[in-house]
Design an enzyme around this catalytic site. Structure first.
Site, PDB file in Angstrom:
ATOM      1  N   ASN A   1      47.306  35.885  41.431  1.00 15.02           N
ATOM      2  CA  ASN A   1      45.995  36.144  42.011  1.00 15.02           C
ATOM      3  C   ASN A   1      46.202  36.840  43.360  1.00 15.02           C
ATOM      4  OD1 ASN A   1      43.511  36.020  43.304  1.00 15.02           O
ATOM      5  ND2 ASN A   1      43.055  33.938  42.648  1.00 15.02           N
TER       6      ASN A   1
ATOM      7  N   HIS B   1      37.672  39.223  38.031  1.00 14.45           N
ATOM      8  CA  HIS B   1      38.695  39.331  39.071  1.00 14.45           C
ATOM      9  C   HIS B   1      39.968  39.895  38.443  1.00 14.45           C
ATOM     10  CE1 HIS B   1      40.752  38.391  42.754  1.00 14.45           C
ATOM     11  NE2 HIS B   1      41.534  37.482  42.201  1.00 14.45           N
TER      12      HIS B   1
ATOM     13  N   THR C   1      11.306  81.722  29.963  1.00 22.25           N
ATOM     14  CA  THR C   1      12.653  81.416  30.465  1.00 22.25           C
ATOM     15  C   THR C   1      13.561  81.111  29.283  1.00 22.25           C
ATOM     16  OG1 THR C   1      12.231  79.031  30.670  1.00 22.25           O
ATOM     17  CG2 THR C   1      11.723  80.408  32.593  1.00 22.25           C
TER      18      THR C   1
ATOM     19  N   CYS D   1      40.518  43.709  44.961  1.00 15.88           N
ATOM     20  CA  CYS D   1      41.538  42.942  44.247  1.00 15.88           C
ATOM     21  C   CYS D   1      42.238  43.794  43.201  1.00 15.88           C
ATOM     22  CB  CYS D   1      40.927  41.704  43.608  1.00 15.88           C
ATOM     23  SG  CYS D   1      39.598  42.048  42.423  1.00 15.88           S
TER      24      CYS D   1
END
EC number: 3.4.22.54
Length: 821
Positions: A358, A334, A741, A129
């Protein structure tokens, strides 16, 4: 929705930024058939050597279409084939989709019917959407729309089953070519469709965008701003509506007037992006629900022609509910498009209205000013006509601005120029674009909460040279906008990639450091507060913000929130006046320039070997150096008092040991070198090393060999040993936890201490080449790296006959140089 993190850092000083505005419409970019791009310039030389061999040059849309028309065939895209690999990557499904071309779906297919508009977009069940909301906004600006959707295509004239669309992609416009095969189920389009059954521009645009990101599934869930920027090349601003400025309606109106794209949403409290499904709903369940919906629709349409007529509207299906529908008709989680703003006269008062859409094509607001609102009868007929009021289930509706602010939580505006929407004046903006990369273990330092590594992030110098022209503002201020965008995270989802949480900080550079472009060190950031920074760190593709600072030189530090996160980005800076933005880079150099013999032809392994004969000269100089570290460039080293006798005795002892191992020829091979070095190194228990490997020793010989013999003599070995002793001291200095290291992030400082000055790209390469999976570098790898740097600098100087920093090699010389290393 995106997750926002506000790190605990030194408070920002200076004025609060104004809200950002829009981006200049980009110029025509490059065209490519592929949806992806080429390797970035950062490591192009390295990446291109491993890039797949391409047999033919990429063809343009016109070339491909012409070829299909000549052969009378329909185009089939080899890069995005009509099969399940283009659909989903997470799993396979028992449901069989049928790929059909539009002429197989309906009679008289059309690309666009009566102009592309927002009612042509009805969401399928993909969960994109956010993308469709951006398309609806795009249709409001015809100039922008036909930049993305070129005119030169249809299902009638020159139809060859091939279409193309153009997207802005990280600074360039790319042309994405596709075939017109679309996934269907029972002769219905599975994903996006038009309100007209025989109109296909929106479905084909969605397919091109899916190709750009690798699959349809890659489009599931996102933010509207992503697609808005990909359609325009614009810059977005993001508003939390509850914290929005008081003149928000004015800002929105100006955005509409200037052609900006706008989207909005209601937070659902799940921190999900728009269109994503709850964790309990997997892709298989999603598809099953979708098919049930389509089957139900078919039962209703069973008496109609299965191929469909030209003008019958397509059946719109409300997607599977990832989002939460509210009683008022709005949907949480949405994405909606903002398609208009108006003021309407109602009962003698002006009411501010917002028009939304929408992307489902239905499910609308049912409150005041909705399509079926009972009080429309009190609105003047002319007002109704102006507002284009009609009672239709098309997903578009009006609502009052007060209701909009009450219900919606987020507003996104994609601006087409970098002009502040609060201003009535349009300016021409200067734009600079920088590409960069965070490399784990080297330049992925995280935010300011991680002071030990923050300074290793890429740094970009920003010179604000001229103040704004604003007679109403008495401050001497420069306005600029910074936009940080991470690259390719959506496309790499199938590899497990997600959006990083990103942000940036801006520091003022001390005057004494203006113009030198050096990478600022840890101490600078420990004792200096930022002048400005992004308001939040957030997991969105782009973070942007507007600032106002005095003219000066600044450094922008883009970063992920957490360290050790690897990815690519682009950093865009827009300013009202002239500015200069470039990456802070050290000049590549070595502290001890090597004398070069000139005008001698290069033969076999070495003029590099010849340059190594200078080792004896360097050795004599180094033996007089102080133990504290490398001399400054240009200074003549002086011998220490009482040093000669001690050194002579040591040299004699060294010669005796060497003779025992080397034999009468006084030369050692790689195996013998390994034995010598490991015998000595094993006495240093604090190094916690397993010793040098045979391959390491072979490299040492190749890079220190002065005569091309493949062996080391006493002088060569003595020089190597001196170097190893000096580098051992540097290693111990940075091995703070005595683990044997050093952290790869400290390698930058260690390399500098050894007299080598490199740029960020080379530091990244060193980390990738020598660090282990835990981003640590052991003593063997550390020494091998330094030996290679030493040898390659000498080799370059041997070939640099003119001393101009440029060498030219034929293939034989190149292979000799690289193979014997």
């Amino acid at each position: 929705m995106p997750t926002v993190i506000s790190p605990t850092v030194a408070p920002r000083t200076g004025a609060e930024p104004r809200s950002p505005g829009p981006v200049p419409h980009p110029a025509q970019g490059k065209t490519t058939e592929a949806g992806g791009g080429h390797p970035s310039g950062i490591y192009s030389a390295i990446i291109s050597r491993n890039f797949p061999i391409i047999g033919v040059k990429e063809k343009t849309f016109e070339q491909l279409r012409r070829k299909c028309l000549e052969k009378k065939v329909l185009y089939l895209d080899p890069e995005f084939p009509p099969d399940e690999t283009s659909l989903f990557y997470s799993q396979k499904f028992p449901i069989q989709f049928v790929w059909k071309r539009p002429p197989e779906i309906c009679e008289n297919p059309r690309f666009i019917i009566g102009g592309a508009n927002r009612t042509d977009i009805c969401q399928g069940d993909l969960g994109d959407c956010w993308f469709l909301a951006a398309i609806a906004c795009l249709t409001l600006n015809e100039r922008l729309l036909f930049r993305v959707i070129p005119h030169d295509q249809s299902f009638t004239e020159n139809y060859a089953g091939i279409f193309h669309f153009q997207f802005w992609r990280y600074g360039d416009w790319v042309d994405v070519v596709i075939d017109d095969c679309l996934p269907t189920y029972n002769n219905q389009l599975v994903f996006t469709k038009s309100n007209h059954r025989n109109e296909f521009w929106s479905a084909l645009l969605e397919k091109a965008y899916a190709k750009l990101h690798g699959s349809y599934e890659a489009l599931k869930g996102g933010n509207t701003t992503e697609a808005m920027e990909d359609f325009t090349g614009g810059v977005t601003e993001f508003f939390e509506i509850k914290d929005a400025p008081s003149d928000m309606y004015k800002i929105m109106r100006k955005a509409i007037e200037r052609g900006s794209l706008m989207g909005c949403s209601i937070d659902d409290g799940t921190n999900m992006t728009y269109g994503t499904s709850p964790s309990g709903l997997n892709m298989g369940e999603l598809i099953a629900r979708m098919v049930r919906n389509m089957d139900n629709s078919l039962l209703r349409d069973s008496d109609l022609d299965p191929r469909g007529s030209d003008d019958r509207p397509s059946r719109t299906i409300v997607p599977v509910q990832y989002e939460t529908r509210m009683a008022c008709g709005l949907v949480k989680g949405h994405a909606y498009s903002v398609t208009g703003l108006e003021e309407a006269l109602f009962k003698g008062e002006k009411v501010k209205l917002v028009r939304l859409r929408n992307p489902w094509g239905q499910v609308e607001w049912n409150g005041s000013w909705s399509d079926g609102w009972k009080d429309w009868s009190f609105v003047d007929k002319d007002e109704k006509a102006r507002l284009q009021h009609q009672v239709t289930e098309d997903g578009e509706f009006w609502m009052s601005y007060d209701d909009f602010v009450y219900h919606f939580t987020k507003l996104e505006i994609c601006n087409l120029t970098a002009d502040a929407l609060e201003s009535d004046k349009l300016q021409t903006w200067t734009v600079s674009v920088n590409e960069g990369r965070w490399v784990r273990g080297c330049s992925a330092g995280g935010c300011r909460n991680f002071p030990d590594t923050f300074w290793t992030n890429p740094q970009y110098r920003l010179k604000l040279l001229e103040e704004d022209d604003d007679p109403e503002d008495s401050e001497v201020i420069c306005s600029f906008l910074v936009a940080l965008m991470q690259k390719n995270r959506r496309k790499d989802r199938k590899l497990g990639a997600n959006l990083f949480t990103i942000g940036f900080a801006i520091y003022e550079v001390p005057k004494e450091m203006h113009g030198n472009k050096q990478h600022l060190q840890k101490d600078f950031f420990l004792y200096n507060a930022s002048k400005a920074r992004s308001k939040t760190y957030i997991n969105m593709r782009e973070v942007s913000q507007r600032f106002r600072l005095p003219p000066s030189e600044y450094v922008i530090v883009p970063s992920t929130y957490e360290p050790h996160q690897e990815g690519e980005f682009i950093l865009r800076v827009f300013s009202e006046k002239r500015n200069l933005s470039e990456e802070a880079e050290n000049t590549i150099s070595v502290d001890r320039p090597v004398k070069k013999k000139k005008n001698k032809p290069i033969i076999f392994v070495s003029d590099r070997a010849n340059s190594n004969k200078e080792l004896g000269v360097d050795q004599e100089a180094e033996e007089g150096k102080d133990k504290a570290g490398p001399e400054k460039r240009g200074e003549t080293p002086q011998p220490r008092p009482g040093h000669t006798d001690q050194e002579s005795e040591e040299q004699q002892q060294f010669r005796n040991i060497f003779r025992q191992i080397a034999g009468d020829d006084m030369e050692i091979c790689a195996d013998e070198l390994k034995n010598v070095l490991n015998t000595v190194v094993n006495k240093h228990k604090d190094l916690k090393t397993q010793g040098f490997t045979l391959e390491s020793c072979r490299s040492m010989i190749a890079l220190m060999d002065t005569d091309g013999s493949g062996r080391l003599n006493l002088q060569e070995f003595h020089h190597l040993w001196k170097k190893i002793k000096a580098w051992q001291k540097i290693f111990k200095h940075y091995d703070t936890d005595h683990s044997g290291t050093i952290n790869s992030y400290e390698m930058r400082n260690a390399v500098n201490d050894a007299g080598f000055h490199l740029n960020s790209q080379l530091y990244d390469i060193i980390t990738m080449r020598y660090a282990d999976k835990h981003m640590n570098i052991d003593f063997d790898s550390f020494i091998c790296c330094f030996v290679r740097l030493e040898g390659m600098f000498r080799a370059f100087n041997a070939f640099d006959k003119d001393g101009d920093g440029i060498i030219k090699l034929n293939v034989l010389e190149w292979l000799q140089l690289t193979m014997y290393a």
